[in-house]
Design an enzyme around this catalytic site. Structure first.
Site, mmCIF file in Angstrom:
data_model
loop_
_atom_site.group_PDB
_atom_site.id
_atom_site.type_symbol
_atom_site.label_atom_id
_atom_site.label_comp_id
_atom_site.label_asym_id
_atom_site.label_seq_id
_atom_site.Cartn_x
_atom_site.Cartn_y
_atom_site.Cartn_z
ATOM 1 N N GLU A 1 0.843 -1.096 -0.057
ATOM 2 C CA GLU A 1 -0.026 -0.094 -0.017
ATOM 3 C C GLU A 1 0.919 1.193 0.003
ATOM 4 O OE1 GLU A 1 -3.973 -1.383 2.305
ATOM 5 O OE2 GLU A 1 -2.305 -0.870 3.554
ATOM 6 N N CYS B 1 3.572 8.448 1.287
ATOM 7 C CA CYS B 1 3.835 7.608 2.269
ATOM 8 C C CYS B 1 4.022 6.157 1.588
ATOM 9 C CB CYS B 1 3.147 7.225 3.348
ATOM 10 S SG CYS B 1 3.547 6.030 4.506
ATOM 11 N N CYS C 1 6.596 -7.030 6.645
ATOM 12 C CA CYS C 1 8.103 -6.572 7.270
ATOM 13 C C CYS C 1 8.326 -7.592 8.347
ATOM 14 C CB CYS C 1 7.433 -5.301 8.211
ATOM 15 S SG CYS C 1 8.867 -4.387 9.065
ATOM 16 N N CYS D 1 7.308 -5.454 15.336
ATOM 17 C CA CYS D 1 6.857 -4.372 16.480
ATOM 18 C C CYS D 1 5.325 -4.802 16.468
ATOM 19 C CB CYS D 1 7.013 -3.104 15.865
ATOM 20 S SG CYS D 1 8.593 -2.726 15.432
ATOM 21 N N CYS E 1 2.098 -2.669 15.678
ATOM 22 C CA CYS E 1 2.189 -2.138 14.078
ATOM 23 C C CYS E 1 1.516 -3.432 13.325
ATOM 24 C CB CYS E 1 3.454 -2.088 13.822
ATOM 25 S SG CYS E 1 3.567 -1.809 12.042
ATOM 26 N N CYS F 1 -0.322 5.587 10.246
ATOM 27 C CA CYS F 1 0.907 4.890 10.401
ATOM 28 C C CYS F 1 0.589 3.831 11.313
ATOM 29 C CB CYS F 1 1.738 5.803 11.568
ATOM 30 S SG CYS F 1 2.211 7.362 10.822
HETATM 31 N N1 SAH Z 1 9.862 0.327 9.378
HETATM 32 C C1 SAH Z 1 10.008 1.954 9.501
HETATM 33 C C2 SAH Z 1 8.844 2.426 8.876
HETATM 34 C C3 SAH Z 1 7.538 1.970 9.643
HETATM 35 S S1 SAH Z 1 6.000 2.890 9.607
HETATM 36 C C4 SAH Z 1 10.220 2.258 10.831
HETATM 37 O O1 SAH Z 1 9.941 1.423 11.855
HETATM 38 O O2 SAH Z 1 10.453 3.215 11.293
HETATM 39 C C5 SAH Z 1 6.346 4.438 10.207
HETATM 40 C C6 SAH Z 1 6.111 4.834 11.826
HETATM 41 O O3 SAH Z 1 4.808 4.356 12.240
HETATM 42 C C7 SAH Z 1 6.988 3.979 12.489
HETATM 43 O O4 SAH Z 1 7.446 4.741 13.683
HETATM 44 C C8 SAH Z 1 6.131 2.835 13.286
HETATM 45 O O5 SAH Z 1 6.856 2.378 14.508
HETATM 46 C C9 SAH Z 1 5.203 3.725 13.417
HETATM 47 N N2 SAH Z 1 3.694 3.015 13.765
HETATM 48 C C10 SAH Z 1 3.736 1.618 13.461
HETATM 49 N N3 SAH Z 1 2.404 1.079 13.935
HETATM 50 C C11 SAH Z 1 1.850 2.277 14.650
HETATM 51 C C12 SAH Z 1 0.513 2.337 15.116
HETATM 52 N N4 SAH Z 1 -0.273 1.373 15.294
HETATM 53 N N5 SAH Z 1 0.339 3.683 15.452
HETATM 54 C C13 SAH Z 1 1.164 4.668 15.552
HETATM 55 N N6 SAH Z 1 2.320 4.590 14.908
HETATM 56 C C14 SAH Z 1 2.622 3.280 14.432
#
Ligand code: SAH
Length: 371
Positions: free
Chosen positions: A107, A126, A133, A137, A140, A364
């Site tokens: 996406e 974005c 991934c 985490c 996420c 995000c």
């Molecule tokens: N792999 C990269 C890009 C991820 S997305 C990274 O981890 O930085 C970008 C941001 O969104 C990251 O800081 C990630 O931790 C955050 N993110 C992921 N899931 C989220 C959620 N459910 N709510 C808020 N932020 C989130």
């Protein structure tokens, strides 16, 4: 919470076909001469792709039909098909689901931020750097499904081309506009797909016909903190903005929230970011998702503030976007305000990110790519 294994090497599934956007200028010219055509045809093709955001060879009518067919067959294979797009925020946010040649789904999200006093209009895309991934985490959505595969350079670049085209065509409310910013905050860990992401950055920054000619400062690479790759990115000399997903100032909690922390600790990640800042002269961003009763305590704000006060860092708080099946929630607004207050009291600059795309699971961490 179970710890999922971290995956750095993506399984090799169906390699995507080579595309113009995979190649630098010299390689493109070589590919075109190998086809028995003069090298200038490569630049002509690139001007269409990078200058006019045209991905469809049939629309490149400045090329003779026979030349077009030859070039299209070799250098412009179809990389993706749009499965669907959904809009929200009164048509200023648009999320698109793409199906890649092997069925993998990714996406991207296009967002318009109208001009405000002191800032010009921004149109940001974005983008995803991997299908799925491997960083696991737990808060996420993408992290829950594991890694499918790395995207090729062209598969990443083409998300930007499609977004620039959509912006120019006026698909967002507000009419036609120019794509100004790119953030690697979609699916995947960009620094776990290093060589393709680095090549993508060159295509984004290099002036046409080599690339799109976007400003370095308007490009942000967001990472969990793959320390050696942060060093490589600094070596690249591209000076893009670095964002580090910290989410906790202490290793005890960060080991859980960002499992890669078991490999590279908070102190190592911040040292790598400091080095990046020193070598590029660019302030970096610290991303911090505010998760109710997990990482939002006043003492953690103080600890984060103490860690960052002497550094060239800016904090971006992200209200947690709860993902399906998660028991976690965003911090209440008064808790968020107190967190901000404590950081600011220590002289740390803070912004709170808006929750664009929330209703369409386009915010995000919500990107999960279901067909
Ligand atoms: N792999 C990269 C890009 C991820 S997305 C990274 O981890 O930085 C970008 C941001 O969104 C990251 O800081 C990630 O931790 C955050 N993110 C992921 N899931 C989220 C959620 N459910 N709510 C808020 N932020 C989130």
């Amino acid at each position: 919470m179970t710890a999922l294994p971290l995956v750095f090497e993506a399984p090799r599934r169906g390699r995507p076909p080579t595309h113009l956007a995979d190649l630098d200028v010299a390689a493109r010219r070589a590919a075109v001469t190998d086809l028995g055509l003069p090298a200038f045809r490569a630049d002509q093709l690139a001007r269409q792709y990078f200058g006019r955001f045209e991905g469809d060879p049939a629309a490149m009518t400045d090329l003779p039909a026979a030349v077009r067919d030859t070039l299209a067959g070799a250098l412009l294979p179809r990389l993706s098909t749009e499965v669907r797009s959904v809009e929200t925020d009164s048509g200023t946010t648009r999320k698109t689901l793409w199906r890649l040649h092997d069925g993998a789904l990714v996406e991207s999200v296009l967002m318009r931020y109208p001009a405000r006093a002191g800032s010009r209009e921004r149109i940001t895309v974005c983008i995803s750097s991997q299908a799925g991934c491997g960083m696991a985490c737990p808060f996420c959505a993408t992290g829950q499904g594991g890694l499918t595969r790395n995207l090729s350079t062209a598969e990443i670049v083409d998300q930007v081309r499609a977004a620039a085209r959509a912006a120019a065509d006026g698909v967002l409310t507000g009419g036609p506009g120019r794509l100004s910013n790119v953030v690697f905050m979609g699916m995947g860990e960009p620094l776990a797909n290093y060589s393709r992401v680095a090549a993508t950055l060159h295509r984004l920054i290099d002036p046409a016909p080599a690339g799109f000619g976007l400003s370095r400062r308007s490009i942000t690479v967001s990472t969990v903190g793959v320390v050696p790759a942060i060093g490589r990115l600094a070596d690249e000399g591209l000076d893009v903005t670095l964002a580090v997903s910290l989410h906790a100032p202490d290793d005890g909690l960060r080991d859980t929230l960002v499992p890669v922390n078991t490999r590279w600790k908070v102190a190592e990640v911040l040292a790598a970011a400091d080095d990046y800042a020193a070598r590029t002269g660019r302030r970096y961003s610290i991303e911090y998702a505010m998760i109710r009763d997990i990482n939002d305590q006043p003492w953690r704000a103080d600890l984060l503030g103490d860690l960052l006060a002497p550094r060239l860092a800016h904090v971006n708080l992200i209200p947690l976007n709860p993902t399906p099946g998660s028991q976690w929630d965003a911090s209440p607004i008064d808790v968020e305000r107190e967190f901000v207050r404590r950081l600011e009291a220590r002289g740390v600059s803070v912004t709170v990110r808006d929750t664009r795309g929330r209703e369409i699971d386009g915010a995000c961490g919500q990107l999960a790519a279901t067909p």
